[in-house]
Scaffold this active site. Structure first.
Site, PDB file in Angstrom:
ATOM      1  N   CYS A 187      -5.852   2.047   5.945  1.00  0.00           N
ATOM      2  CA  CYS A 187      -6.485   0.795   6.362  1.00  0.00           C
ATOM      3  C   CYS A 187      -5.880   0.374   7.705  1.00  0.00           C
ATOM      4  O   CYS A 187      -4.865   0.931   8.136  1.00  0.00           O
ATOM      5  CB  CYS A 187      -6.270  -0.283   5.301  1.00  0.00           C
TER       6      CYS A 187
ATOM      7  N   GLU B  61       0.939   3.833   1.890  1.00  0.00           N
ATOM      8  CA  GLU B  61       1.429   4.195   3.225  1.00  0.00           C
ATOM      9  C   GLU B  61       2.572   3.283   3.663  1.00  0.00           C
ATOM     10  O   GLU B  61       3.569   3.747   4.224  1.00  0.00           O
ATOM     11  CB  GLU B  61       0.299   4.118   4.253  1.00  0.00           C
TER      12      GLU B  61
ATOM     13  N   HIS C  61       0.856  -1.187   0.000  1.00  0.00           N
ATOM     14  CA  HIS C  61       0.000   0.000   0.000  1.00  0.00           C
ATOM     15  C   HIS C  61       0.894   1.240   0.000  1.00  0.00           C
ATOM     16  O   HIS C  61       2.049   1.186   0.451  1.00  0.00           O
ATOM     17  CB  HIS C  61      -0.884   0.022   1.240  1.00  0.00           C
TER      18      HIS C  61
ATOM     19  N   CYS D 127      -2.057  -0.398   7.511  1.00  0.00           N
ATOM     20  CA  CYS D 127      -1.195   0.773   7.366  1.00  0.00           C
ATOM     21  C   CYS D 127      -1.173   1.624   8.633  1.00  0.00           C
ATOM     22  O   CYS D 127      -0.138   2.152   9.019  1.00  0.00           O
ATOM     23  CB  CYS D 127      -1.640   1.600   6.165  1.00  0.00           C
TER      24      CYS D 127
END
Length: 161
Positions: free
Chosen positions: A129, A101, A99, A132
């Site tokens: 999420c 992040e 992801h 993260c």
């Protein structure tokens, strides 16, 4: 492999194996990123403020879609300067943990040569999420900002998925 004489020896062997595996994993993980290994400096936004940092996250979000990945971008900032940045690389790297992040945290940790990101804040193109947010929590990131209206989610928390 020869038979181990007793459970104490097995335990010692297992502990040594796990320790060696952890060290090798850290060595492999600490390899500099492509950008960091070339000594590439991060271009700083003008103005270097919340709006500029969020604009960078959104710019990465738009650019990554052209490369065939998910539309997310994130930057890590310390003392008014971007110290890590990344778009989502889930599709192009075939890595479900890549992801934006997570990739930005990895980039900042490599560039700063530390896993302790206290004093940093993260700007991302969408709310983080649970994975993260947990990574930001464990990295010591002080605050999370997301979306175009720069919503302050304060310090990351450890939540259940």
């Amino acid at each position: 492999m020869s038979a181990l004489p007793n459970s104490v020896s097995r335990r010692a062997w297992l502990l040594r194996s796990v320790a060696l595996g952890s060290v090798l994993g850290l060595i492999a993980h600490r390899q500099p990123s492509h950008a960091a290994s070339q000594g590439t400096l991060i271009e700083q936004p003008e103005p270097a403020d919340r709006g500029g940092f969020m604009a960078r996250a959104y710019r990465m979000m738009r650019e990554v879609v052209q490369n065939g990945d998910q539309s997310y971008g994130a930057v890590i900032v310390r003392s008014g300067r971007i110290v890590g940045q990344a778009p989502s690389r889930v599709v192009v790297n075939e890595d479900l943990t890549a992801h934006a992040e997570m990739e930005a945290i990895r980039d900042a940790a490599r560039r700063l040569d530390t896993r302790d990101l206290q004093g940093c804040v993260m700007y991302s193109s969408s709310p983080s999420c649970p994975m993260c947010e947990a990574a930001a929590y464990w990295a010591g990131i002080d605050g999370l900002f997301h979306e175009s209206n720069i919503v302050d989610r304060e310090a990351p928390r450890l939540t259940r998925c």
